[in-house]
Design an enzyme around this catalytic site. Structure first.
Site, PDB file in Angstrom:
ATOM      1  N   ILE A   1       0.830  -1.207   0.000  1.00  0.00           N
ATOM      2  CA  ILE A   1       0.000   0.000   0.000  1.00  0.00           C
ATOM      3  C   ILE A   1       0.864   1.258   0.000  1.00  0.00           C
ATOM      4  CG2 ILE A   1      -1.743   1.295   1.311  1.00  0.00           C
ATOM      5  CD1 ILE A   1      -2.862  -1.473   2.193  1.00  0.00           C
TER       6      ILE A   1
ATOM      7  N   GLN B   1      14.061  -2.643   7.193  1.00  0.00           N
ATOM      8  CA  GLN B   1      15.243  -2.717   6.324  1.00  0.00           C
ATOM      9  C   GLN B   1      14.921  -2.027   4.999  1.00  0.00           C
ATOM     10  OE1 GLN B   1      13.915  -6.390   6.889  1.00  0.00           O
ATOM     11  NE2 GLN B   1      12.371  -5.472   5.552  1.00  0.00           N
ATOM     12  N   PRO B   2      15.977  -1.648   4.239  1.00  0.00           N
ATOM     13  CA  PRO B   2      15.699  -1.019   2.941  1.00  0.00           C
ATOM     14  C   PRO B   2      14.954  -1.984   2.016  1.00  0.00           C
ATOM     15  CG  PRO B   2      18.018  -0.810   3.538  1.00  0.00           C
ATOM     16  CD  PRO B   2      17.416  -1.756   4.524  1.00  0.00           C
TER      17      PRO B   2
ATOM     18  N   ILE C   1      -3.068   5.582   7.869  1.00  0.00           N
ATOM     19  CA  ILE C   1      -4.088   4.646   7.358  1.00  0.00           C
ATOM     20  C   ILE C   1      -3.774   3.226   7.822  1.00  0.00           C
ATOM     21  CG2 ILE C   1      -4.623   6.054   5.319  1.00  0.00           C
ATOM     22  CD1 ILE C   1      -2.792   2.829   4.753  1.00  0.00           C
TER      23      ILE C   1
ATOM     24  N   HIS D   1     -12.417   4.399   9.066  1.00  0.00           N
ATOM     25  CA  HIS D   1     -11.720   3.191   8.560  1.00  0.00           C
ATOM     26  C   HIS D   1     -12.354   2.683   7.257  1.00  0.00           C
ATOM     27  CE1 HIS D   1      -9.157  -0.446  10.041  1.00  0.00           C
ATOM     28  NE2 HIS D   1      -9.129  -0.366   8.710  1.00  0.00           N
TER      29      HIS D   1
ATOM     30  N   GLY E   1     -10.652   2.709   4.175  1.00  0.00           N
ATOM     31  CA  GLY E   1      -9.610   2.561   3.145  1.00  0.00           C
ATOM     32  C   GLY E   1      -9.991   1.633   2.003  1.00  0.00           C
ATOM     33  N   SER E   2     -10.504   0.463   2.318  1.00  0.00           N
ATOM     34  CA  SER E   2     -10.792  -0.523   1.260  1.00  0.00           C
ATOM     35  C   SER E   2     -12.253  -0.491   0.815  1.00  0.00           C
ATOM     36  CB  SER E   2     -10.448  -1.931   1.768  1.00  0.00           C
ATOM     37  OG  SER E   2     -11.263  -2.276   2.876  1.00  0.00           O
TER      38      SER E   2
HETATM   39  P1  NDP Z   1       2.722  -4.949   3.595  1.00  0.00           P
HETATM   40  O1  NDP Z   1       3.060  -6.156   4.402  1.00  0.00           O
HETATM   41  O2  NDP Z   1       2.959  -4.987   2.137  1.00  0.00           O
HETATM   42  O3  NDP Z   1       3.439  -3.681   4.198  1.00  0.00           O
HETATM   43  C1  NDP Z   1       3.642  -3.514   5.547  1.00  0.00           C
HETATM   44  C2  NDP Z   1       4.785  -2.583   5.733  1.00  0.00           C
HETATM   45  O4  NDP Z   1       4.978  -2.374   7.141  1.00  0.00           O
HETATM   46  C3  NDP Z   1       6.094  -3.119   5.176  1.00  0.00           C
HETATM   47  O5  NDP Z   1       6.594  -2.195   4.253  1.00  0.00           O
HETATM   48  C4  NDP Z   1       6.994  -3.206   6.383  1.00  0.00           C
HETATM   49  O6  NDP Z   1       8.287  -2.793   6.013  1.00  0.00           O
HETATM   50  C5  NDP Z   1       6.366  -2.154   7.296  1.00  0.00           C
HETATM   51  N1  NDP Z   1       6.851  -2.320   8.665  1.00  0.00           N
HETATM   52  C6  NDP Z   1       6.877  -3.425   9.434  1.00  0.00           C
HETATM   53  N2  NDP Z   1       7.494  -3.149  10.598  1.00  0.00           N
HETATM   54  C7  NDP Z   1       7.861  -1.853  10.532  1.00  0.00           C
HETATM   55  C8  NDP Z   1       8.535  -0.985  11.407  1.00  0.00           C
HETATM   56  N3  NDP Z   1       8.990  -1.418  12.601  1.00  0.00           N
HETATM   57  N4  NDP Z   1       8.737   0.302  11.035  1.00  0.00           N
HETATM   58  C9  NDP Z   1       8.290   0.753   9.844  1.00  0.00           C
HETATM   59  N5  NDP Z   1       7.669  -0.051   8.956  1.00  0.00           N
HETATM   60  C10 NDP Z   1       7.450  -1.320   9.300  1.00  0.00           C
HETATM   61  O7  NDP Z   1       1.172  -4.662   3.903  1.00  0.00           O
HETATM   62  P2  NDP Z   1       0.145  -3.744   3.111  1.00  0.00           P
HETATM   63  O8  NDP Z   1       0.877  -2.614   2.516  1.00  0.00           O
HETATM   64  O9  NDP Z   1      -0.692  -4.590   2.248  1.00  0.00           O
HETATM   65  O10 NDP Z   1      -0.757  -3.221   4.343  1.00  0.00           O
HETATM   66  C11 NDP Z   1      -0.171  -2.450   5.352  1.00  0.00           C
HETATM   67  C12 NDP Z   1      -1.135  -2.190   6.483  1.00  0.00           C
HETATM   68  O11 NDP Z   1      -2.114  -1.243   6.074  1.00  0.00           O
HETATM   69  C13 NDP Z   1      -1.953  -3.370   6.969  1.00  0.00           C
HETATM   70  O12 NDP Z   1      -1.219  -4.177   7.864  1.00  0.00           O
HETATM   71  C14 NDP Z   1      -3.143  -2.706   7.623  1.00  0.00           C
HETATM   72  O13 NDP Z   1      -2.864  -2.475   8.985  1.00  0.00           O
HETATM   73  C15 NDP Z   1      -3.260  -1.379   6.905  1.00  0.00           C
HETATM   74  N6  NDP Z   1      -4.442  -1.297   6.046  1.00  0.00           N
HETATM   75  C16 NDP Z   1      -5.376  -0.338   6.314  1.00  0.00           C
HETATM   76  C17 NDP Z   1      -6.470  -0.175   5.509  1.00  0.00           C
HETATM   77  C18 NDP Z   1      -7.497   0.846   5.803  1.00  0.00           C
HETATM   78  O14 NDP Z   1      -8.650   0.637   5.466  1.00  0.00           O
HETATM   79  N7  NDP Z   1      -7.143   1.962   6.396  1.00  0.00           N
HETATM   80  C19 NDP Z   1      -6.684  -1.037   4.343  1.00  0.00           C
HETATM   81  C20 NDP Z   1      -5.652  -2.017   4.159  1.00  0.00           C
HETATM   82  C21 NDP Z   1      -4.577  -2.121   4.990  1.00  0.00           C
HETATM   83  P3  NDP Z   1       9.582  -3.676   6.437  1.00  0.00           P
HETATM   84  O15 NDP Z   1       9.175  -5.099   6.342  1.00  0.00           O
HETATM   85  O16 NDP Z   1      10.596  -3.258   5.471  1.00  0.00           O
HETATM   86  O17 NDP Z   1       9.852  -3.246   7.833  1.00  0.00           O
HETATM   87  C1  DGY Z   2      -7.337  -4.338   6.283  1.00  0.00           C
HETATM   88  O1  DGY Z   2      -7.664  -5.102   5.358  1.00  0.00           O
HETATM   89  O2  DGY Z   2      -6.434  -4.597   7.082  1.00  0.00           O
HETATM   90  C2  DGY Z   2      -8.056  -3.023   6.384  1.00  0.00           C
HETATM   91  O3  DGY Z   2      -7.813  -2.366   7.543  1.00  0.00           O
HETATM   92  C3  DGY Z   2      -9.489  -3.079   6.035  1.00  0.00           C
HETATM   93  O4  DGY Z   2      -9.634  -3.428   4.701  1.00  0.00           O
END
Ligand code: NDP
Ligand code: DGY
Length: 328
Positions: free
Chosen positions: A164, A186-187, A243, A293, A295-296
């Site tokens: 995201i 990590q990067p 988000i 909430h 987002g989706s």
């Molecule tokens: P991903 O697993 O693709 O991304 C999660 C990210 O979190 C990774 O880039 C990871 O980076 C990062 N992360 C983990 N630990 C840390 C840390 N200590 N510091 C900074 N970054 C960190 O998941 P998505 O992108 O698919 O979803 C992300 C989140 O968005 C979901 O877990 C959910 O909570 C939220 N979400 C909210 C929605 C809404 O409706 N508002 C809808 C969908 C999702 P790295 O591994 O490099 O640390």
């Molecule tokens: C998720 O999927 O984690 C969102 O917060 C809702 O779609």
């Protein structure tokens, strides 16, 4: 494809889009549904899951040891209609050999679109400005009235450059963003190269960003990560957007930062608790935009999420690979 037996009970904790329910119904399992738009009460969850082989749950259902014990030994699959899985006690689930399905990717576009909307609504004060039209506060075109902050030539910091986070960055880039910063454990070289983003510490990201977007997962490390110390490093003109999950932010500290002008404004799609009580101090602030909430929340994405959730469930019950299985 292996037929599933009627003795297999599946508990679905909420009304979900009919597309997903139909997939479960057609499979031959016995479907028990908490037939409501509101969350299942804990006692009903414990009752409903008892003896189930599979459960379809949502992010508002806490699936912990008590729930797993109530389910009993039949439980093979937990399928959550969400990409976030912080509501699942992963260690307890793993100990019991239960498989987990979730919904990555299919909601990325909808969530990124909402994030851009929230960012612009916050930085250009759309909610506040629209209210002024209705309440008579609009007296004339005034050079110093309702000014906000623009994306062009800005530095955007992304906390969590995952699916995201990257989709948000791709959508923001055409607005003329000058530089992307990101942080994480990590990067992420490949994702970062797509938007020419620089990996930096959380402190540096706070200090240098004009816009900060939190799109990381909730973990023990990210819990409360955006706190007083973090906000004190941000520019007074910076915009903060979250988000991910509400508890990544210390809301008392955010309130102070917004009320004292430590930062310019915040846009939140997630809060703690959810729903946020209507008496919450953050709701008194003009420079804070709060959404419930969503987002989706597009029709097509929620339909797709429900079908993926159902297919994850059924694949798990059949002992087959799931379309989207969480690696525990
Ligand atoms: P991903 O697993 O693709 O991304 C999660 C990210 O979190 C990774 O880039 C990871 O980076 C990062 N992360 C983990 N630990 C840390 C840390 N200590 N510091 C900074 N970054 C960190 O998941 P998505 O992108 O698919 O979803 C992300 C989140 O968005 C979901 O877990 C959910 O909570 C939220 N979400 C909210 C929605 C809404 O409706 N508002 C809808 C969908 C999702 P790295 O591994 O490099 O640390
Ligand atoms: C998720 O999927 O984690 C969102 O917060 C809702 O779609």
């Amino acid at each position: 494809m292996q037929a599933l037996q009627r003795i297999m009970k599946v508990f679905v904790t909420r009304r979900i889009p009919p597309e997903g329910l139909a997939v479960i119904k057609q499979s031959g399992v016995t479907l028990e549904l908490w037939d409501s738009d509101e969350p299942v009460p804990r006692a009903e969850l414990l009752k409903g899951i008892s003896g189930a082989y599979g459960v379809v749950c949502l992010l508002s259902d806490k699936i912990d040891a008590e729930v797993l014990d109530a389910a009993g030994p039949n439980l093979k699959v937990i399928s959550t209609m969400s990409v976030g899985y912080d509501h699942l006690s992963v260690e307890e689930i793993k100990k019991r050999g239960i498989r987990v399905g979730y919904t990555p990717d299919v909601l990325t576009d909808a969530t990124a679109e909402l994030t851009v909307s929230l960012l612009l609504a916050t930085s250009r004060r759309l909610i506040e400005a629209a209210a002024e039209v209705k309440n008579g506060g609009w007296s004339s075109w005034k050079p110093l009235w309702m000014c906000g902050y623009q994306l062009s030539q800005s530095t955007v910091g992304i906390i969590g450059l995952g699916r995201i986070g990257l989709a948000i960055a791709h959508r923001l880039k055409p607005f003329g963003v000058k530089k992307f910063l990101y942080t994480g454990r990590q990067p992420r070289a490949s994702a970062a190269s797509e938007i020419e983003a620089e990996f930096v510490s959380l402190s540096k990201l706070a200090e240098e960003s004009d816009f900060i977007v939190v799109s990381c997962a909730l973990t023990s490390e990210t819990l409360g990560m955006c706190n007083k110390d973090f906000f004190s490093k941000m520019k007074k003109t910076a915009i903060f957007i979250n988000i991910s999950r509400g508890v990544v932010v210390n809301q008392d500290d955010l309130y102070q930062a917004l009320a004292t002008g430590q930062i310019a404004a915040a846009g939140l799609d997630v809060t703690t608790p959810e729903p946020l009580p209507t008496s919450h101090p953050l709701l008194t602030l003009k420079n804070c935009v709060i959404l419930p909430h969503i987002g989706s929340a597009t029709y097509s994405t929620r339909n797709t999420m429900s079908v993926l959730t159902a297919n994850n469930l059924l694949a798990g019950l059949r002992g087959e690979p799931m379309p989207s299985e969480l690696q525990l």
